[in-house]
Design a protein around this motif. Sequence first.
Motif, short mmCIF file in Angstrom:
data_model
loop_
_atom_site.label_atom_id
_atom_site.label_comp_id
_atom_site.label_asym_id
_atom_site.label_seq_id
_atom_site.Cartn_x
_atom_site.Cartn_y
_atom_site.Cartn_z
N ARG A 1 1.87 -5.67 12.63
CA ARG A 1 1.91 -6.71 11.53
C ARG A 1 0.52 -7.24 11.44
NH1 ARG A 1 6.00 -8.49 8.34
NH2 ARG A 1 5.23 -10.52 7.30
N ALA B 1 -6.05 -6.10 7.50
CA ALA B 1 -6.72 -5.34 6.35
C ALA B 1 -6.35 -5.49 5.13
CB ALA B 1 -6.27 -4.14 6.59
N ALA B 2 -5.11 -6.12 4.69
CA ALA B 2 -4.76 -6.37 3.38
C ALA B 2 -5.47 -7.73 2.85
CB ALA B 2 -3.33 -6.73 3.49
N TYR C 1 -1.88 -6.98 8.25
CA TYR C 1 -2.13 -8.14 7.42
C TYR C 1 -3.73 -8.34 7.24
CZ TYR C 1 -2.12 -13.26 6.10
OH TYR C 1 -2.26 -14.42 5.45
N GLY D 1 -7.33 1.35 4.98
CA GLY D 1 -7.38 0.04 5.05
C GLY D 1 -8.48 -0.69 4.83
N ILE E 1 -9.09 -6.77 2.03
CA ILE E 1 -8.91 -6.14 0.46
C ILE E 1 -9.02 -7.28 -0.67
CG2 ILE E 1 -7.59 -4.67 -0.99
CD1 ILE E 1 -7.22 -3.10 1.79
N VAL E 2 -7.92 -8.11 -0.31
CA VAL E 2 -7.93 -9.10 -1.37
C VAL E 2 -9.03 -9.96 -1.26
CG1 VAL E 2 -6.19 -11.08 -1.82
CG2 VAL E 2 -5.38 -9.25 -1.00
N MET F 1 0.17 2.15 7.02
CA MET F 1 -0.70 1.35 5.85
C MET F 1 -0.84 2.15 4.72
SD MET F 1 -3.91 -0.25 7.41
CE MET F 1 -4.67 -0.77 9.21
N ALA G 1 2.61 -1.52 0.00
CA ALA G 1 3.70 -2.38 0.00
C ALA G 1 5.06 -2.16 0.17
CB ALA G 1 3.37 -3.34 -1.37
N ALA H 1 -1.18 -3.83 -3.80
CA ALA H 1 -0.42 -3.58 -2.61
C ALA H 1 -0.78 -4.52 -1.76
CB ALA H 1 -0.62 -2.22 -1.99
N ALA H 2 -2.04 -4.74 -1.27
CA ALA H 2 -2.61 -5.73 -0.38
C ALA H 2 -2.14 -7.34 -0.64
CB ALA H 2 -4.03 -5.77 -0.24
N SER H 3 -2.33 -7.50 -2.08
CA SER H 3 -1.69 -9.06 -2.24
C SER H 3 -0.45 -9.08 -1.84
CB SER H 3 -1.76 -9.21 -3.97
OG SER H 3 -3.00 -8.92 -4.24
N THR H 4 0.52 -7.97 -1.97
CA THR H 4 2.08 -8.26 -1.95
C THR H 4 2.05 -8.30 -0.38
OG1 THR H 4 2.35 -6.68 -3.42
CG2 THR H 4 4.15 -6.98 -1.81
N ILE H 5 1.28 -7.66 0.47
CA ILE H 5 1.38 -7.74 1.94
C ILE H 5 0.85 -8.97 2.34
CG2 ILE H 5 0.55 -6.82 4.01
CD1 ILE H 5 0.35 -4.09 2.74
N VAL H 6 -0.10 -9.72 1.80
CA VAL H 6 -0.79 -11.15 1.95
C VAL H 6 0.48 -12.02 1.77
CG1 VAL H 6 -2.17 -12.48 1.70
CG2 VAL H 6 -3.27 -10.26 2.09
N GLN I 1 7.65 -5.45 10.69
CA GLN I 1 8.15 -6.93 11.44
C GLN I 1 7.79 -6.78 12.93
OE1 GLN I 1 10.16 -9.24 9.53
NE2 GLN I 1 9.59 -7.82 7.69
N ARG J 1 3.53 -11.74 1.95
CA ARG J 1 4.47 -11.79 2.97
C ARG J 1 4.27 -12.67 4.19
NH1 ARG J 1 5.19 -5.39 2.84
NH2 ARG J 1 6.43 -5.16 1.06
N GLY J 2 2.91 -13.12 4.24
CA GLY J 2 2.54 -13.72 5.40
C GLY J 2 2.33 -12.94 6.91
N GLN J 3 1.82 -13.80 7.71
CA GLN J 3 1.35 -13.07 8.92
C GLN J 3 2.48 -12.83 9.80
OE1 GLN J 3 -2.37 -14.15 11.39
NE2 GLN J 3 -2.58 -15.12 9.58
N ALA J 4 3.36 -13.67 9.70
CA ALA J 4 4.39 -13.53 10.75
C ALA J 4 5.69 -12.99 10.06
CB ALA J 4 5.15 -15.09 11.19
N PRO J 5 6.42 -12.31 11.00
CA PRO J 5 7.76 -11.52 10.51
C PRO J 5 8.74 -12.60 9.87
CG PRO J 5 7.35 -10.90 12.58
CD PRO J 5 6.30 -12.09 12.42
N ASP J 6 9.43 -12.09 8.81
CA ASP J 6 10.44 -12.82 8.14
C ASP J 6 11.60 -13.48 9.32
OD1 ASP J 6 9.61 -12.08 5.88
OD2 ASP J 6 11.40 -10.72 5.36
#
Lengths: 339, 339
Positions: free
Chosen positions: A320, A326-327, A324, B308, A330-331, A305, A309, B326-331, A314, B333-338
């Motif tokens: 993950r 926590a982020a 997510y 967090g 914060i957002v 954490m 970023a 940083a939190a925005s970037t993580i959000v 993954q 990316r979405g909840q599921a892995p790429d």
Amino acid sequence: MSELRDTLFRYLTLLQLIPRYPGRIATPVLKEKLAERGFRIDTRSLQRDLRDRLSVHFPLICDDSSRPYRWYFDRDFHCNLPALDVPSALTLVLAEEYLKGLLPPVVIDQLAPQFRDARGLLDDLAQNGLSRWARKVRAIPNGKALLPAPLSEATWQTVSEALLAQEAIRVTYLSRSAEKHRRYTLHPQGLVSRHSVTYLLATVNDYNDIRQFAMHRIVDVEGSDAPWRETVGFDLDDYIARGAFGYLQSREPVHLVANISPQTAWLLSETPLSRRQTLTALPDSDWQRLEADIPDDQQTLWWLMGMGANVDVQAPASWRREIYAAASTIVARGQAPDG
Amino acid sequence: MSELRDTLFRYLTLLQLIPRYPGRIATPVLKEKLAERGFRIDTRSLQRDLRDRLSVHFPLICDDSSRPYRWYFDRDFHCNLPALDVPSALTLVLAEEYLKGLLPPVVIDQLAPQFRDARGLLDDLAQNGLSRWARKVRAIPNGKALLPAPLSEATWQTVSEALLAQEAIRVTYLSRSAEKHRRYTLHPQGLVSRHSVTYLLATVNDYNDIRQFAMHRIVDVEGSDAPWRETVGFDLDDYIARGAFGYLQSREPVHLVANISPQTAWLLSETPLSRRQTLTALPDSDWQRLEADIPDDQQTLWWLMGMGANVDVQAPASWRREIYAAASTIVARGQAPDG
DNA sequence: ATAAAATGCGACAATTAGTGTCGCATTATG
DNA sequence: CATAATGCGACACTAATTGTCGCATTTTAT
């Protein structure tokens, strides 16, 4: 024990029997301990050894205020055999810098004479070529250094001795919730230093369940006459692993998969997360793919954490999700402060 | 120096002059050093002292493969004066556990005899009452323990001695970018242990700018004949503060204001972030308001990020923005892995 | 290669240091 | 207040330490 009629060796043994300042030892006791070790000498010789010989060359102090005289070393004295070499002295200096953030000051003080010794050696080097070593070495601790909780010397000494001698103690404890003193009889079972707080694990009075006592909230402590009661089947590692210190840790390591930024990749190539860790380049970016088997503990999650970023976890999916969540929180709070 | 005609003290001086294993010292050198300290004795006496007296009682080893014989202590030998007491021994054991994650193994090895000494003392206690101390004390390091980068003993010894003696060295270095060996003449100016990687700060060849060399990437090292060149005006603290190790740190502390969760408040009441820290209850929740003056460094920011959603930073605004970003970037990316 | 210097060590005698004993003064202990 | 401990100066006795010398061996310099 061999029939040692060797004076030098007797002197050495004598010096090892005399404690540092807060301690003291009486002449007759010394005589007895020497006899145990095979040195059968007259009391008169012992007196001469101490007064005419050893105390001339060592910072030995004699408390002659009452009649069996008591001897002790100056608080600051320390001597290593063999003497410290330069690399060891440097190691000690680095170790001290690190430990300052990890152990309470009184605990560090136990080793102060050693550290002073090391610094003294380096200072002496400096005399020749003014090397000013103090300006040349630094330790940068890992992670945010919280300030160690202060703790009294007497508490540390009494508790640590009771723990190892398997004795019960009587403590006055400032409990966390109720802001008032309570008195307990404790049966020490273990000691855990976590970050910079030290916890005593013990059973209380006649109960059989283990409880944690933060050492710095022990207001007063003394030996107890009550017989020490062992907690059968208690296993410290087990206790920690079951999450007693917020380190919920399954025995199973988890397989971490994450995309990481170039800076983070650089850091991890120097200091791997685990012995088996792979870093592979990702197509179409300078980021890398990290895979490693690591313990499933809170510490690791905090570390991930903290990287913000720079790390895109993954797997495992649970991590993950947690990151997510926590982020998202914060957002949701928005970019500007509340008010 | 006083006219010491004291045999005991000469023996002790002698013992202090003899180094531990990797080191060794020749008889004539010992004679000279003793003379410097006021012990003017015949070579014959010195030989007798070593062979007939000291080596009988101490693990002293004589290398008689070539003719000025050379003496050294067994690698494992260590003796503290005064002897360790129980609390100090316990401190050493805890210190060792912590340091294992912070310093390279070879560096810790420098102190191994001390640690062994401490463990030995505790083991002896156990004989009486089978206290099994090893099962009773644990240190839980702060932060994620990265694995220390391994490093050779010779490298540590040569480099640390050169640094303090102010001497140039010749190294073979495995540079990071190009995967090939390069040879440089280095003029050591400082040493920084950061997390578990140790860096040598030095100027290279005839240049005057300071560069960092990770000790574990030094493949080979030897003394150099080139005269050591000091970098005038170099200040290690300054260098670190300017961000050389990713710890960009302004001299000015910042005033942190944040709302924190009950668990976090509990943690911070035990181990404060700084000496002046206030925690006040927030209305309409069990959260608390934290205020503290803390250093403006990357470490602190990481620590805050690691918490967090438990920490809601209000000020400084720059930190809030950074955490939000940083939190925005993580959000995003979405909840599921790429993949 | 060969001589000169350095080192290690056994032996011995002169010296020094360490040891126990005794007596007395002083201080705890009951 | 008496008795047992403890500290210490003095002394004689014993044991250990020391320098010197001679010789064997090794290293270093020529």
